[in-house]
Design a protein around this motif. Sequence first.
Motif, PDB file in Angstrom:
ATOM      1  N   GLY A 112      76.854 -32.896  40.392  1.00  0.00           N
ATOM      2  CA  GLY A 112      75.889 -32.046  39.726  1.00  0.00           C
ATOM      3  C   GLY A 112      75.164 -31.056  40.611  1.00  0.00           C
ATOM      4  O   GLY A 112      74.275 -30.358  40.165  1.00  0.00           O
ATOM      5  N   ARG A 113      75.529 -31.002  41.872  1.00  0.00           N
ATOM      6  CA  ARG A 113      74.839 -30.088  42.782  1.00  0.00           C
ATOM      7  C   ARG A 113      75.538 -28.739  42.889  1.00  0.00           C
ATOM      8  O   ARG A 113      75.119 -27.880  43.655  1.00  0.00           O
ATOM      9  CB  ARG A 113      74.702 -30.722  44.170  1.00  0.00           C
ATOM     10  CG  ARG A 113      73.848 -31.990  44.135  1.00  0.00           C
ATOM     11  CD  ARG A 113      73.766 -32.663  45.460  1.00  0.00           C
ATOM     12  NE  ARG A 113      75.095 -33.160  45.828  1.00  0.00           N
ATOM     13  CZ  ARG A 113      75.485 -33.344  47.074  1.00  0.00           C
ATOM     14  NH1 ARG A 113      74.692 -33.078  48.074  1.00  0.00           N
ATOM     15  NH2 ARG A 113      76.686 -33.802  47.329  1.00  0.00           N
ATOM     16  N   ALA A 114      76.612 -28.552  42.116  1.00  0.00           N
ATOM     17  CA  ALA A 114      77.298 -27.263  42.046  1.00  0.00           C
ATOM     18  C   ALA A 114      78.066 -27.207  40.731  1.00  0.00           C
ATOM     19  O   ALA A 114      78.610 -28.217  40.276  1.00  0.00           O
ATOM     20  CB  ALA A 114      78.246 -27.077  43.227  1.00  0.00           C
ATOM     21  N   ASP A 115      78.102 -26.044  40.146  1.00  0.00           N
ATOM     22  CA  ASP A 115      78.822 -25.817  38.900  1.00  0.00           C
ATOM     23  C   ASP A 115      80.320 -25.966  39.149  1.00  0.00           C
ATOM     24  O   ASP A 115      80.825 -25.557  40.189  1.00  0.00           O
ATOM     25  CB  ASP A 115      78.483 -24.403  38.420  1.00  0.00           C
ATOM     26  CG  ASP A 115      79.144 -24.079  37.110  1.00  0.00           C
ATOM     27  OD1 ASP A 115      80.008 -23.175  37.119  1.00  0.00           O
ATOM     28  OD2 ASP A 115      78.817 -24.717  36.108  1.00  0.00           O
ATOM     29  N   GLY A 116      81.037 -26.531  38.183  1.00  0.00           N
ATOM     30  CA  GLY A 116      82.481 -26.723  38.323  1.00  0.00           C
ATOM     31  C   GLY A 116      83.225 -25.423  38.561  1.00  0.00           C
ATOM     32  O   GLY A 116      84.205 -25.379  39.310  1.00  0.00           O
ATOM     33  N   LYS A 117      82.754 -24.362  37.933  1.00  0.00           N
ATOM     34  CA  LYS A 117      83.378 -23.049  38.119  1.00  0.00           C
ATOM     35  C   LYS A 117      83.228 -22.590  39.575  1.00  0.00           C
ATOM     36  O   LYS A 117      84.163 -22.058  40.161  1.00  0.00           O
ATOM     37  CB  LYS A 117      82.713 -22.046  37.171  1.00  0.00           C
ATOM     38  CG  LYS A 117      83.364 -20.708  37.110  1.00  0.00           C
ATOM     39  CD  LYS A 117      82.693 -19.859  36.046  1.00  0.00           C
ATOM     40  CE  LYS A 117      83.350 -18.509  35.939  1.00  0.00           C
ATOM     41  NZ  LYS A 117      82.719 -17.704  34.884  1.00  0.00           N
ATOM     42  N   ARG A 118      82.073 -22.817  40.129  1.00  0.00           N
ATOM     43  CA  ARG A 118      81.819 -22.454  41.536  1.00  0.00           C
ATOM     44  C   ARG A 118      82.697 -23.279  42.477  1.00  0.00           C
ATOM     45  O   ARG A 118      83.271 -22.768  43.427  1.00  0.00           O
ATOM     46  CB  ARG A 118      80.342 -22.681  41.847  1.00  0.00           C
ATOM     47  CG  ARG A 118      79.927 -22.274  43.220  1.00  0.00           C
ATOM     48  CD  ARG A 118      78.424 -22.414  43.400  1.00  0.00           C
ATOM     49  NE  ARG A 118      78.110 -22.409  44.798  1.00  0.00           N
ATOM     50  CZ  ARG A 118      77.215 -23.180  45.379  1.00  0.00           C
ATOM     51  NH1 ARG A 118      76.499 -24.018  44.644  1.00  0.00           N
ATOM     52  NH2 ARG A 118      77.019 -23.123  46.664  1.00  0.00           N
ATOM     53  N   SER A 120      85.621 -24.827  41.719  1.00  0.00           N
ATOM     54  CA  SER A 120      87.039 -24.456  41.593  1.00  0.00           C
ATOM     55  C   SER A 120      87.319 -23.125  42.275  1.00  0.00           C
ATOM     56  O   SER A 120      88.387 -22.931  42.854  1.00  0.00           O
ATOM     57  CB  SER A 120      87.477 -24.424  40.132  1.00  0.00           C
ATOM     58  OG  SER A 120      86.859 -23.368  39.442  1.00  0.00           O
ATOM     59  N   GLY A 121      86.355 -22.213  42.220  1.00  0.00           N
ATOM     60  CA  GLY A 121      86.512 -20.939  42.923  1.00  0.00           C
ATOM     61  C   GLY A 121      86.625 -21.134  44.425  1.00  0.00           C
ATOM     62  O   GLY A 121      87.450 -20.503  45.095  1.00  0.00           O
ATOM     63  N   ALA A 122      85.796 -22.033  44.962  1.00  0.00           N
ATOM     64  CA  ALA A 122      85.835 -22.312  46.395  1.00  0.00           C
ATOM     65  C   ALA A 122      87.151 -22.987  46.782  1.00  0.00           C
ATOM     66  O   ALA A 122      87.745 -22.663  47.818  1.00  0.00           O
ATOM     67  CB  ALA A 122      84.657 -23.195  46.800  1.00  0.00           C
ATOM     68  N   VAL A 123      87.629 -23.904  45.948  1.00  0.00           N
ATOM     69  CA  VAL A 123      88.900 -24.587  46.221  1.00  0.00           C
ATOM     70  C   VAL A 123      90.047 -23.580  46.154  1.00  0.00           C
ATOM     71  O   VAL A 123      90.902 -23.540  47.054  1.00  0.00           O
ATOM     72  CB  VAL A 123      89.137 -25.746  45.217  1.00  0.00           C
ATOM     73  CG1 VAL A 123      90.550 -26.301  45.343  1.00  0.00           C
ATOM     74  CG2 VAL A 123      88.102 -26.848  45.422  1.00  0.00           C
ATOM     75  N   ARG A 124      90.057 -22.763  45.118  1.00  0.00           N
ATOM     76  CA  ARG A 124      91.116 -21.758  44.947  1.00  0.00           C
ATOM     77  C   ARG A 124      91.134 -20.794  46.145  1.00  0.00           C
ATOM     78  O   ARG A 124      92.190 -20.499  46.701  1.00  0.00           O
ATOM     79  CB  ARG A 124      90.906 -20.978  43.656  1.00  0.00           C
ATOM     80  CG  ARG A 124      91.965 -19.923  43.401  1.00  0.00           C
ATOM     81  CD  ARG A 124      91.837 -19.300  42.019  1.00  0.00           C
ATOM     82  NE  ARG A 124      92.353 -20.244  41.020  1.00  0.00           N
ATOM     83  CZ  ARG A 124      91.625 -20.899  40.119  1.00  0.00           C
ATOM     84  NH1 ARG A 124      90.328 -20.689  40.047  1.00  0.00           N
ATOM     85  NH2 ARG A 124      92.179 -21.734  39.278  1.00  0.00           N
ATOM     86  N   GLU A 125      89.966 -20.332  46.544  1.00  0.00           N
ATOM     87  CA  GLU A 125      89.875 -19.396  47.671  1.00  0.00           C
ATOM     88  C   GLU A 125      90.403 -20.037  48.947  1.00  0.00           C
ATOM     89  O   GLU A 125      91.148 -19.424  49.706  1.00  0.00           O
ATOM     90  CB  GLU A 125      88.415 -18.977  47.865  1.00  0.00           C
ATOM     91  CG  GLU A 125      88.201 -17.993  48.989  1.00  0.00           C
ATOM     92  CD  GLU A 125      86.735 -17.636  49.116  1.00  0.00           C
ATOM     93  OE1 GLU A 125      86.215 -17.689  50.256  1.00  0.00           O
ATOM     94  OE2 GLU A 125      86.100 -17.321  48.096  1.00  0.00           O
ATOM     95  N   ARG A 126      90.049 -21.283  49.171  1.00  0.00           N
ATOM     96  CA  ARG A 126      90.479 -21.987  50.395  1.00  0.00           C
ATOM     97  C   ARG A 126      91.989 -22.226  50.382  1.00  0.00           C
ATOM     98  O   ARG A 126      92.656 -22.056  51.386  1.00  0.00           O
ATOM     99  CB  ARG A 126      89.717 -23.297  50.514  1.00  0.00           C
ATOM    100  CG  ARG A 126      90.141 -24.175  51.650  1.00  0.00           C
ATOM    101  CD  ARG A 126      89.724 -23.604  52.996  1.00  0.00           C
ATOM    102  NE  ARG A 126      89.871 -24.565  54.050  1.00  0.00           N
ATOM    103  CZ  ARG A 126      91.034 -24.902  54.604  1.00  0.00           C
ATOM    104  NH1 ARG A 126      92.153 -24.359  54.187  1.00  0.00           N
ATOM    105  NH2 ARG A 126      91.077 -25.795  55.557  1.00  0.00           N
ATOM    106  N   LEU A 127      92.546 -22.618  49.219  1.00  0.00           N
ATOM    107  CA  LEU A 127      93.986 -22.880  49.134  1.00  0.00           C
ATOM    108  C   LEU A 127      94.791 -21.581  49.189  1.00  0.00           C
ATOM    109  O   LEU A 127      95.901 -21.568  49.721  1.00  0.00           O
ATOM    110  CB  LEU A 127      94.320 -23.671  47.870  1.00  0.00           C
ATOM    111  CG  LEU A 127      93.879 -25.132  47.868  1.00  0.00           C
ATOM    112  CD1 LEU A 127      94.172 -25.779  46.532  1.00  0.00           C
ATOM    113  CD2 LEU A 127      94.533 -25.910  48.981  1.00  0.00           C
TER     114      LEU A 127
END
Length: 130
Positions: A112-118, A120-127
């Motif tokens: 709950g300390r970050a929105d799921g959209k945020r 997934s964006g960070a994961v997508r950017e890193r991958l």
Amino acid sequence: MKAGERDRVGALRMLANALQQEAKLGTEDEVAVLQRERKKRLEAAEAFRKGGSEDRAAAEEAESELIEVYLPEQLSEEELAELVNAAIEEAGASAPGEIGKVMSVVMPRVQGRADGKRVSGAVRERLDSG
């Protein structure tokens, strides 16, 4: 109520009702309820704004800000990046098609300390960057 803050009282009643409904269903994840209610308000504000109703959009955003006070402090970009990197390493992911695998590892840690959209964006950017 005594301070005459009708809007705030109404928003708090709405939150209390949403939390009670969730408790009746047996899923007592208060943070998820607050996040969902906040997201609803932000989406409604956007819709009102597109429809040309700025005053109603402002009211929805005010409710969103009130709800935000009760949510856990959000992760900084650096903290989120650390969690994402650790989850990618743990999941052994290396391609953008493995986002789901990483998300299943990182989301319980975010709590709950970050929105799921945020997230997934960070994961997508890193991958995507390798």
